[in-house]
Design an enzyme around this catalytic site. Structure first.
Site, PDB file in Angstrom:
ATOM      1  N   GLY A  52       0.859  -1.186   0.000  1.00 30.77           N
ATOM      2  CA  GLY A  52       0.000   0.000   0.000  1.00 30.77           C
ATOM      3  C   GLY A  52       0.893   1.232   0.000  1.00 30.77           C
ATOM      4  O   GLY A  52       1.874   1.320   0.751  1.00 30.77           O
ATOM      5  N   ASP A 237      -1.552   4.889  -6.406  1.00 31.15           N
ATOM      6  CA  ASP A 237      -0.141   4.620  -6.139  1.00 31.15           C
ATOM      7  C   ASP A 237       0.751   5.708  -6.719  1.00 31.15           C
ATOM      8  O   ASP A 237       1.843   5.944  -6.224  1.00 31.15           O
ATOM      9  CB  ASP A 237       0.239   3.247  -6.695  1.00 31.15           C
TER      10      ASP A 237
END
Ligand code: MRU
Length: 352
Positions: A52, A237
């Site tokens: 993550g 991201d």
């Protein structure tokens, strides 16, 4: 986030040791994993013990701090440069990793006093983690205003607490809405091949008592057509200068489906995910992962023992890009800690 009544961050530094939630064991067991040096932390990022964007970024900052703590006066320059290269080579797509490593490195690279360098590196890495947590809390406050009572929200992958230091990005507004007594239902894409949705997001939502259901990755269009989903929020991201956004593979098709069905599609991310130097999504490096993640399913058996099951024929090969890029035109807005902005050059430039 609280787990079994105790508050945890996803990753933190204790002395020279980095501690992190061991994510591959979830949802079946909740354990903390320790890394004793920067190489072990880099390896934990590479093997996705921690994953993550924000959690990777904080871990990378801590890894850089570990490297400075380990360096000697005699090998300082070479040691931290090797560390920089090793940490940057772990995962290519999440901008937060590069943001954190470069931020620590830029402050200590020319420091002549080793004791000062050690303190600056540790303080900076802790600041990066604290800022990540604060930004996600603020994303929750701003994003919550987009959520109405009785909303049904689709999310993809895991952009929750586990993907950051605390709170999460896409899930942070949902947690706050539920705390504010709004009735919210979440459709969770399973998110093949690693199933971060089925494994991590559903676990987090259950832990926070948010009503949810896991759906197969290819079911989102069905539920949109039926009018069951009225908002989509995912994480990111890497967001580049023109608003194009890389997120877990499968996000692009959800954005296109959302547009086709007239459903607003939002990205939630701290500004540390924005790569202002890259002009367009075409230039985002996309991680290619092991084909085994596609050819097998990984889980536990009835006795909670880790196991994998082969799905495809033995001779089959697989392709496994881990991310795709959603063009800015599909994104209704980006929820950052500094405000909800349009996904375009000017709005993004104004943030900095
Ligand atoms: O490969 P991962 O699990 O590190 O992927 C990152 C993600 O979880 C998602 O793409 C997420 O939506 C963005 S990170 C908050």
């Amino acid at each position: 986030m609280k787990v079994n009544g105790k508050h945890y961050r996803t990753v933190w530094l204790e002395g020279k040791i980095v501690k992190m939630v061991n994510q591959p064991l979830l949802p079946h067991s909740f354990k903390i994993y320790s890394t004793n040096n920067y190489r072990e932390t880099a390896n934990a990022i590479r093997t996705m013990v921690v994953r993550g964007a924000g959690a990777i970024g904080a871990s990378a900052g801590f890894a850089m701090a570990q490297a400075v703590l380990e360096a000697k006066e005699t090998n300082y320059k070479k040691y931290i440069e090797d560390a920089l290269k090793t940490i940057k080579a772990t995962r290519p797509t999440a901008q937060n990793l590069f943001y954190a490593v470069d931020r620590v490195y830029s402050l200590i690279k020319d420091e002549k006093n080793l004791a000062v360098a050690k303190k600056v590196a540790v303080d900076t890495a802790n600041t990066i983690a604290n800022e990540d947590s604060d930004a996600c809390r603020r994303i929750g406050e701003l994003g919550e205003k987009l959520i109405k009572d009785n909303d049904s929200i689709l999310t993809h992958c895991n952009a929750g607490w586990l993907a950051f230091v605390d709170y999460g990005s896409a899930l942070s507004p949902i947690y706050l809405a539920v705390r504010n007594k709004k009735r919210v239902f979440v459709y969770v894409d399973e998110t093949r091949p690693r199933c971060q949705g089925a494994k991590l997001t559903s676990w987090e939502l259950n832990n926070e008592k948010v009503a949810n259901t896991v759906i197969a990755d290819n079911a989102a269009g069905f539920f949109m057509q039926q009018g069951k989903i009225n908002l989509v929020i995912t994480g990111a991201d890497r967001i580049v200068a023109n608003g194009d956004t890389a997120n877990k593979i499968g996000t692009y098709e959800k954005a296109v489906l959302a547009k086709e069905n007239g459903i607003p599609f939002y990205i939630a991310a701290p500004t540390s995910t924005i790569d202002i130097k890259t002009k367009s999504g075409k230039d985002i490096p996309i991680e290619e992962r092991d084909e085994g993640e596609v050819l097998y399913m990984f889980g536990v058996d009835d006795k909670d023992r880790k196991c994998r099951v082969r799905i495809a024929p033995k001779q089959s090969k697989a392709k496994n890009p881990a991310f795709d890029v959603t063009p800015a035109k599909y994104i209704k807005g980006i929820i950052t800690e500094k405000g909800i902005i349009k996904a375009d050059d000017e709005s993004i430039k104004n943030l900095f």
